[in-house]
Design an enzyme around this catalytic site. Structure first.
Site, PDB file in Angstrom:
ATOM      1  N   GLN A  30       0.498  -1.561   0.035  1.00 30.92           N
ATOM      2  CA  GLN A  30      -0.152   0.246   0.233  1.00 30.92           C
ATOM      3  C   GLN A  30       0.725   1.346   0.111  1.00 30.92           C
ATOM      4  OE1 GLN A  30      -2.038  -1.652   2.905  1.00 30.92           O
ATOM      5  NE2 GLN A  30      -4.099  -0.502   1.990  1.00 30.92           N
ATOM      6  N   ARG A  35       3.597   0.015  13.317  1.00 30.86           N
ATOM      7  CA  ARG A  35       3.044  -1.450  12.158  1.00 30.86           C
ATOM      8  C   ARG A  35       3.060  -1.839  10.703  1.00 30.86           C
ATOM      9  NH1 ARG A  35      -2.656  -3.952  11.139  1.00 30.86           N
ATOM     10  NH2 ARG A  35      -1.294  -5.864  10.742  1.00 30.86           N
ATOM     11  N   HIS A  95       0.817  -9.207   4.472  1.00 30.84           N
ATOM     12  CA  HIS A  95      -0.036  -8.463   4.745  1.00 30.84           C
ATOM     13  C   HIS A  95      -0.295  -8.288   3.050  1.00 30.84           C
ATOM     14  CE1 HIS A  95      -2.496  -4.847   6.032  1.00 30.84           C
ATOM     15  NE2 HIS A  95      -3.117  -4.548   5.208  1.00 30.84           N
ATOM     16  N   ASN A 151      -1.711 -10.208   8.873  1.00 36.09           N
ATOM     17  CA  ASN A 151      -3.176  -9.828   8.841  1.00 36.09           C
ATOM     18  C   ASN A 151      -4.688  -9.583   7.993  1.00 36.09           C
ATOM     19  OD1 ASN A 151      -4.073  -6.847   9.066  1.00 36.09           O
ATOM     20  ND2 ASN A 151      -4.183  -6.585   6.747  1.00 36.09           N
ATOM     21  N   GLU A 152      -5.424 -10.153   8.760  1.00 31.33           N
ATOM     22  CA  GLU A 152      -6.815 -10.121   8.193  1.00 31.33           C
ATOM     23  C   GLU A 152      -7.111 -11.646   7.142  1.00 31.33           C
ATOM     24  OE1 GLU A 152      -8.138  -6.837   6.670  1.00 31.33           O
ATOM     25  OE2 GLU A 152      -8.237  -5.653   8.344  1.00 31.33           O
ATOM     26  N   ASN A 207      -8.282  -5.694  14.463  1.00 34.66           N
ATOM     27  CA  ASN A 207      -8.393  -4.955  13.347  1.00 34.66           C
ATOM     28  C   ASN A 207      -9.926  -4.236  13.351  1.00 34.66           C
ATOM     29  OD1 ASN A 207      -6.098  -4.988  12.666  1.00 34.66           O
ATOM     30  ND2 ASN A 207      -6.243  -5.264  10.847  1.00 34.66           N
ATOM     31  N   TYR A 227     -13.686  -1.779  12.594  1.00 38.76           N
ATOM     32  CA  TYR A 227     -13.943  -0.675  11.436  1.00 38.76           C
ATOM     33  C   TYR A 227     -15.702  -0.536  11.829  1.00 38.76           C
ATOM     34  CZ  TYR A 227      -9.363  -0.761   9.298  1.00 38.76           C
ATOM     35  OH  TYR A 227      -7.587  -0.135   9.174  1.00 38.76           O
ATOM     36  N   GLU A 262      -5.244  -1.910  13.928  1.00 36.39           N
ATOM     37  CA  GLU A 262      -5.906  -0.937  12.980  1.00 36.39           C
ATOM     38  C   GLU A 262      -7.464  -0.626  13.272  1.00 36.39           C
ATOM     39  OE1 GLU A 262      -6.243  -2.941   8.997  1.00 36.39           O
ATOM     40  OE2 GLU A 262      -4.218  -3.781   9.143  1.00 36.39           O
ATOM     41  N   TRP A 292      -4.725   3.128  11.463  1.00 27.55           N
ATOM     42  CA  TRP A 292      -4.662   2.877  10.574  1.00 27.55           C
ATOM     43  C   TRP A 292      -5.563   4.116   9.717  1.00 27.55           C
ATOM     44  CZ3 TRP A 292      -2.530  -0.788   7.356  1.00 27.55           C
ATOM     45  CH2 TRP A 292      -2.169  -0.573   6.241  1.00 27.55           C
ATOM     46  N   GLU A 305      -5.674   2.012  -1.898  1.00 29.43           N
ATOM     47  CA  GLU A 305      -6.758   1.162  -0.773  1.00 29.43           C
ATOM     48  C   GLU A 305      -7.330   0.050  -1.466  1.00 29.43           C
ATOM     49  OE1 GLU A 305      -7.761  -0.047   2.361  1.00 29.43           O
ATOM     50  OE2 GLU A 305      -9.474  -0.190   1.763  1.00 29.43           O
ATOM     51  N   TRP A 306      -5.998  -0.941  -2.360  1.00 29.15           N
ATOM     52  CA  TRP A 306      -6.629  -2.298  -2.555  1.00 29.15           C
ATOM     53  C   TRP A 306      -7.512  -2.167  -3.386  1.00 29.15           C
ATOM     54  CZ3 TRP A 306      -2.937  -5.247  -1.069  1.00 29.15           C
ATOM     55  CH2 TRP A 306      -2.476  -4.816   0.299  1.00 29.15           C
TER      56      TRP A 306
END
Ligand code: IFM
Length: 472
Positions: A44, A101, A145, A189-190, A318, A320, A377, A424, A431-432
């Site tokens: 990213q 991180r 990640h 990550n995730e 994480n 959101y 995050e 984050w 952003e992907w």
């Protein structure tokens, strides 16, 4: 305020703690040893995808495929962190964070995903780690990640068991290279995103849409995690090792028929499918039944779950938003609809729900015990703009951060062993599938000039870290 010993709180009702101190929040509301940081990930921010011997990753391939990423964006340049890491370390020092991180790009360490290390890749992370330590910032390294080396995807990717073993070898290389200075490691990550967005919905790289492959990918990601924990512990005995999961409280949209089952299903696939193997050494039986028409899970070999259940030093969370669900249009099929409640949303369309953070933290502690938790995050995308005076006013992000920190403080008071918080993100980035259209940074980046501007939220975070008491 002092942190009570969590061992003493095992039988307290985590959901019914008084919400005292309402209206003001400070760093002093958290334990003194609490870690405060900012987070990013390699693809990213780094750019320089063809430099330093880096090999291609699945995100290079995916981004180069028309229609996959908004505006055809990719990570080739990103925010030039590969080149500007010293400047970015200065930014972090200016914010006053304790920790950073970041993630290590597997294709920089092993350009084809296996074999000897690429020294130029190791050297980059070594320089970054030194730059952090020189500024008194503790490095927290995430090993994966999402940037799987493309050659491993060509051999089958995460649905292939072999990828888990390759990941453990890569983890060993990183431990050998950085373990003298890096003492905090996050394996994955995730993995929910890697498995279910990458191989299930196809929304993320590598863009496959195959439910059975997604379940196999999830299993091999977790197996890779367990094997990597072993590799890290052998090489860096004083390391703190964890995994980061994206967790969601799941709430029914109404009280009607079938809602409880919809909640159970989504909680099962979003949360328990990962929490249970990692922290209990077993897949949740009800979800195994839910997915039986997709896969018989024949890829689960003897002893895998024991490996996956490796003892951890912390769980990264994480957070959101919350999932609000109802049964779908076809009763009996198990299909579920995601709805919202009309709360304000971020630019991602995600409802802002700080109470959900309290709910998920207390739930994890109640259901999975006293393992220390770290918020690895938390943050929000908004359509920020640089004003004529060169500043970026982002009051909604300040509200978001303050509200979520207040919820985190409440969870601490309720007995959750929360040990750290990473915003984050340090700066706007790729952003992907949304490309550069969504800005999560507390530092603004002009994607044309690469100029960094600390947003009001970054200034707010710095003031909070400096000890200011702030209204929320
Ligand atoms: O940008 C991502 C990050 O890479 C993983 N967690 C969620 C963030 C926001 O979507």
């Amino acid at each position: 305020m002092t942190m009570p010993d969590h061992q003493d709180l095992g039988h307290r009702d985590l959901q019914n703690q008084p919400d005292h101190d309402h209206g003001a929040l400070s760093r002093g509301d958290f334990p003194p040893e609490f870690t405060w940081g900012v987070a990013t990930s390699s693809y990213q921010i780094e750019g320089a995808t063809s430099e330093g011997g880096r090999g291609p990753s699945i995100w290079d391939t995916f981004s180069a495929t028309p229609g996959r990423v908004v505006d055809g964006d990719n990570g080739d340049v990103a925010v030039e962190h590969y080149r500007r890491y010293q400047q970015d370390a200065d930014l972090m020092a200016g914010l006053g964070v304790d920790a950073y991180r970041f993630s290590v790009a597997w294709p920089r360490i092993q350009p084809t995903g296996s074999g000897p290390v690429n020294q130029a890749g190791v050297d980059f992370y070594s320089r970054l780690v030194d730059a952090l330590l020189e500024r008194g910032i503790t490095p927290w390294a995430t090993l994966y990640h999402w940037d799987l080396p493309q050659p491993l995807e060509d051999l089958g990717g995460w649905p292939s068991r072999d990828t888990a073993y390759r990941f453990a070898e890569y983890a060993a290389h990183v431990a050998d290279a950085l373990g003298d200075r890096v003492k905090h490691f996050i394996t994955l990550n995730e993995p929910w995103c890697s498995a279910f967005l990458g191989y299930g919905s196809g929304r993320h790289a590598p863009g496959r849409s195959d439910g059975a492959a997604a379940l196999a990918a999830a299993h091999h990601l977790m197996l890779g995690h367990g094997l990597a924990v072993q590799a890290l512990r052998e090489r860096v005995p004083d390391a703190q090792v964890g995994i980061t999961l994206n967790l969601y409280p799941v709430t029914g949209a109404h009280d009607g028929h079938g809602v409880d089952d919809a909640v159970r299903r989504i909680d099962g696939l979003s949360n328990r499918w990962f929490l249970d193997p990692v922290l209990r050494g077993a897949y949740p039986k009800d979800v195994v039944e839910d997915v039986a028409h997709i896969s018989d899970l024949a890829f689960v070999a003897d002893a895998d779950l024991e490996t996956i259940n490796a003892p951890l030093d912390f769980l990264g969370v994480n957070y959101y938003t919350r999932h609000v669900v109802a049964p779908g249009a076809f009763p009996g099929t198990g299909l579920v609809e995601f709805t919202d409640r009309g709360l304000p949303t971020t630019a991602m369309g995600w409802e802002v729900d700080a109470d959900g953070l309290f709910d998920i933290l207390t739930r994890v502690t109640r259901d999975y015990g006293d393992l220390p938790l770290v918020m690895t995050e938390n943050g929000a995308a908004f359509d920020d703009e640089v004003g004529a005076d060169g500043t970026v006013h982002d009051p909604r992000r300040i509200d978001f951060l303050a509200g979520h920190l207040a919820a985190a403080a409440r969870a601490v008071r309720a007995g959750v062993p929360l040990r750290g918080y990473f915003a984050w993100s340090l700066m706007d980035n790729f952003e992907w599938a949304e490309g550069y259209a969504k800005r999560f940074g507390i530092v603004h980046v002009d994607f044309d000039t690469q100029e960094r501007t600390v947003k009001d939220s970054g200034r707010w975070y710095a003031a909070f870290l400096a000890g200011d008491r702030t209204q929320y």
